[in-house]
Design a protein around this motif. Structure first.
Motif, short mmCIF file in Angstrom:
data_model
loop_
_atom_site.label_atom_id
_atom_site.label_comp_id
_atom_site.label_asym_id
_atom_site.label_seq_id
_atom_site.Cartn_x
_atom_site.Cartn_y
_atom_site.Cartn_z
N LEU A 63 -36.39 -35.57 -59.95
CA LEU A 63 -35.50 -36.47 -60.69
C LEU A 63 -35.55 -37.90 -60.21
CD1 LEU A 63 -32.26 -34.33 -61.17
CD2 LEU A 63 -34.26 -34.51 -62.67
N ALA A 64 -36.15 -38.15 -59.04
CA ALA A 64 -36.21 -39.50 -58.47
C ALA A 64 -34.80 -40.10 -58.40
CB ALA A 64 -37.18 -40.37 -59.28
N SER A 65 -34.58 -41.28 -58.99
CA SER A 65 -33.29 -41.97 -58.81
C SER A 65 -32.14 -41.37 -59.60
CB SER A 65 -33.43 -43.45 -59.13
OG SER A 65 -34.06 -44.12 -58.06
N LEU A 66 -32.39 -40.38 -60.44
CA LEU A 66 -31.26 -39.63 -60.99
C LEU A 66 -30.50 -38.93 -59.88
CD1 LEU A 66 -32.31 -37.92 -64.36
CD2 LEU A 66 -30.76 -39.84 -64.01
N THR A 67 -31.16 -38.77 -58.72
CA THR A 67 -30.49 -38.25 -57.52
C THR A 67 -29.24 -39.05 -57.21
OG1 THR A 67 -32.62 -37.57 -56.60
CG2 THR A 67 -30.79 -37.82 -55.04
N LYS A 68 -29.32 -40.38 -57.39
CA LYS A 68 -28.20 -41.25 -57.04
C LYS A 68 -26.93 -40.88 -57.78
CE LYS A 68 -30.96 -45.41 -55.92
NZ LYS A 68 -32.33 -44.95 -56.12
N VAL A 69 -27.07 -40.52 -59.07
CA VAL A 69 -25.87 -40.25 -59.87
C VAL A 69 -25.52 -38.77 -59.97
CG1 VAL A 69 -25.89 -42.38 -61.20
CG2 VAL A 69 -27.30 -40.46 -61.96
N VAL A 70 -26.54 -37.90 -60.07
CA VAL A 70 -26.26 -36.47 -60.19
C VAL A 70 -25.75 -35.91 -58.87
CG1 VAL A 70 -27.26 -34.20 -60.70
CG2 VAL A 70 -27.97 -36.20 -62.02
N ALA A 71 -26.33 -36.34 -57.76
CA ALA A 71 -25.96 -35.82 -56.45
C ALA A 71 -24.98 -36.75 -55.72
CB ALA A 71 -27.21 -35.60 -55.60
N THR A 72 -25.47 -37.88 -55.24
CA THR A 72 -24.71 -38.72 -54.31
C THR A 72 -23.44 -39.28 -54.92
OG1 THR A 72 -26.88 -39.35 -53.45
CG2 THR A 72 -24.98 -40.54 -52.60
N ASN A 73 -23.55 -39.88 -56.08
CA ASN A 73 -22.38 -40.51 -56.71
C ASN A 73 -21.32 -39.46 -57.07
OD1 ASN A 73 -21.39 -43.17 -57.86
ND2 ASN A 73 -21.17 -41.84 -59.64
N THR A 74 -21.77 -38.31 -57.55
CA THR A 74 -20.83 -37.24 -57.90
C THR A 74 -20.12 -36.71 -56.66
OG1 THR A 74 -22.28 -36.62 -59.73
CG2 THR A 74 -20.57 -35.05 -59.11
N LEU A 75 -20.88 -36.54 -55.58
CA LEU A 75 -20.26 -36.09 -54.33
C LEU A 75 -19.25 -37.12 -53.84
CD1 LEU A 75 -20.29 -33.86 -52.15
CD2 LEU A 75 -21.99 -35.23 -50.92
N PHE A 76 -19.58 -38.41 -53.96
CA PHE A 76 -18.62 -39.44 -53.58
C PHE A 76 -17.33 -39.30 -54.38
CE2 PHE A 76 -16.59 -43.31 -54.99
CZ PHE A 76 -16.04 -43.74 -53.79
N MET A 77 -17.46 -39.13 -55.70
CA MET A 77 -16.26 -39.02 -56.55
C MET A 77 -15.39 -37.84 -56.12
SD MET A 77 -16.33 -41.59 -58.62
CE MET A 77 -14.92 -41.07 -59.61
N LEU A 78 -16.02 -36.72 -55.81
CA LEU A 78 -15.27 -35.54 -55.40
C LEU A 78 -14.59 -35.76 -54.05
CD1 LEU A 78 -17.80 -32.74 -56.44
CD2 LEU A 78 -15.76 -33.52 -57.68
N PHE A 79 -15.30 -36.39 -53.12
CA PHE A 79 -14.71 -36.68 -51.80
C PHE A 79 -13.59 -37.71 -51.93
CE2 PHE A 79 -18.10 -35.30 -48.46
CZ PHE A 79 -18.05 -34.02 -48.96
N MET A 80 -13.77 -38.70 -52.79
CA MET A 80 -12.72 -39.68 -53.01
C MET A 80 -11.47 -39.01 -53.54
SD MET A 80 -12.58 -42.95 -55.60
CE MET A 80 -12.46 -41.85 -57.02
N GLU A 81 -11.64 -38.09 -54.49
CA GLU A 81 -10.48 -37.43 -55.08
C GLU A 81 -9.84 -36.43 -54.13
OE1 GLU A 81 -11.47 -36.03 -59.03
OE2 GLU A 81 -11.43 -38.09 -59.78
N LYS A 82 -10.56 -36.03 -53.08
CA LYS A 82 -9.98 -35.19 -52.04
C LYS A 82 -9.27 -36.02 -50.98
CE LYS A 82 -13.39 -31.42 -52.32
NZ LYS A 82 -12.45 -30.31 -52.57
N GLY A 83 -9.33 -37.35 -51.10
CA GLY A 83 -8.69 -38.22 -50.13
C GLY A 83 -9.49 -38.43 -48.86
N LEU A 84 -10.79 -38.21 -48.93
CA LEU A 84 -11.64 -38.33 -47.75
C LEU A 84 -12.29 -39.70 -47.60
CD1 LEU A 84 -13.44 -34.86 -48.02
CD2 LEU A 84 -11.47 -35.47 -46.59
N ILE A 85 -12.35 -40.49 -48.68
CA ILE A 85 -13.01 -41.78 -48.66
C ILE A 85 -12.43 -42.64 -49.77
CG2 ILE A 85 -14.88 -41.00 -50.18
CD1 ILE A 85 -16.81 -42.79 -48.57
#
Length: 352
Positions: A63-85
């Motif tokens: 996926l190349a840079s789709l990694t940024k949004v499918v993996a990393t950005n989504t994980l950030f959103m989930l961690f943010m909503e858990k109050g971790l970042i």
């Protein structure tokens, strides 16, 4: 609005025609709406050299840079909503080596929106010893411009963001994304460093004379053992339809409505590009999603020939996965073709 099937069929025929013209060896394509997938197809070849092999519905793509949004950005959103970042946490809160002019002001927001001041790219695989050393190098590198005065796409931002998420989660990205994203969304064919041989080939390796198959095409990502926040993720069209289904339904019990709204808002319209958190957002500028896609639609592309666009207003998404860098990255026909394909798909929408 309804879909005119003959026009949608015409859009899919464009992909077959592009393969015959040599724009890319093969493709997986999908178009869907809130209530499910409208049509999906697998066309052409997953590999041309040393043997010609057919594309199938199960073929997995780099996926190349789709990694940024499918993996990393989504994980950030989930961690943010858990109050971790938080979006406005300072980067130096997490990375003590992050020092230099303007560095004390850079936040996670700047990483997400590519406004941190980093250069677009450097060959870290030539400059550093390993992943940890590369992170230290980025932490110490001089910025190209004052943060939040420009928006310049940089892999460095998502390499650092991925590393920060790893520190928070206590594991590498492959483990965290599988736990928090792929398994919950039943994306069973998605991950880093895939196994098996039904994988679309990318560029020919100069050393072996064979194409990369199941090995991260991005040189820096490959240097990081295939696991990074900016590149390295593999998936196929059926899994990405599950991901797109969540997005076209505004996060549907996975990302909160308010989180989804913040993620897809255009935060950089005055800085020469249109960016949400991670995602490209359609503003008044050129878009790989097409000329007539709705303002506020969001998507992303990958260097290997992959792309995804979500138009919530018109209730339609498109996924186009190609292996355009096989056998060489010098084939750039995908850039114009993405827009043409997007226009054709969107023109299939009609009033009831």
């Amino acid at each position: 609005m309804i879909i005119k099937k003959e026009k949608l069929n015409s859009a899919f025929s464009m992909v077959d025609n592009a393969i015959s013209k040599g724009y890319f060896p093969g493709a997986q394509v999908a178009v869907g709406r809130k209530n499910g997938v409208l049509r999906t197809d697998s066309l052409g070849s997953r590999c041309l050299y040393p043997n010609k092999l057919p594309m199938t519905k199960d073929t997995v793509f780099d996926l190349a840079s789709l990694t940024k949004v499918v993996a990393t950005n989504t994980l950030f959103m989930l961690f943010m909503e858990k109050g971790l970042i938080s979006v406005y946490d300072k980067v130096d809160y997490y990375l003590k080596d992050f020092k230099g002019k303007y560095k004390e002001s850079i936040t996670i927001f700047n990483l997400l929106t590519h406004t941190a001041g980093f250069v677009p790219f450097k060959a870290l695989y030539k400059l550093c010893r390993n992943y940890e050393d590369a992170v230290k190098y980025i932490c110490g590198v001089e910025l190209e411009y004052e943060p939040e005065t420009k928006c310049i796409y940089s892999d460095f931002s998502f390499i650092l963001l991925g590393y920060i998420l790893e520190k928070i989660g206590g594991s590498r990205l492959d483990v965290l994304c599988d736990k928090y994203i792929f398994r919950p969304l039943e994306m069973h064919n998605t991950g880093y460093n895939p196994k098996g041989d039904n994988i679309a080939a990318t560029e020919m390796d100069a050393e072996s004379g064979k194409p990369f198959i199941g090995v991260c095409h991005d040189e820096n990502g490959r240097f990081f053992d295939g696991i990074s926040g900016h590149a390295g993720l593999f998936s196929n069209v059926s899994d990405l339809c599950k991901f797109a289904d969540m997005l076209i339904n505004k996060g549907r019990n996975f990302i909160s409505p308010l989180g989804f709204a913040a993620m897809t808002r255009n935060h950089t319209a005055s800085l020469g590009e249109d960016r949400g958190y991670g995602w490209c957002v359609k503003g008044d500028r050129n878009s790989s999603g097409g000329d007539i896609i709705s303002i506020g639609s969001f998507g992303h592309t990958g260097f290997t020939g992959t792309s995804m666009w979500i138009d919530v207003e018109n209730d339609i998404y498109t996924i186009l996965l190609t292996n355009r860098v096989h056998p060489t990255r010098e084939n750039n026909n995908i850039i114009r073709f993405r827009r043409l394909f997007g226009n054709s798909v969107l023109s299939s929408l009609a009033n009831d």
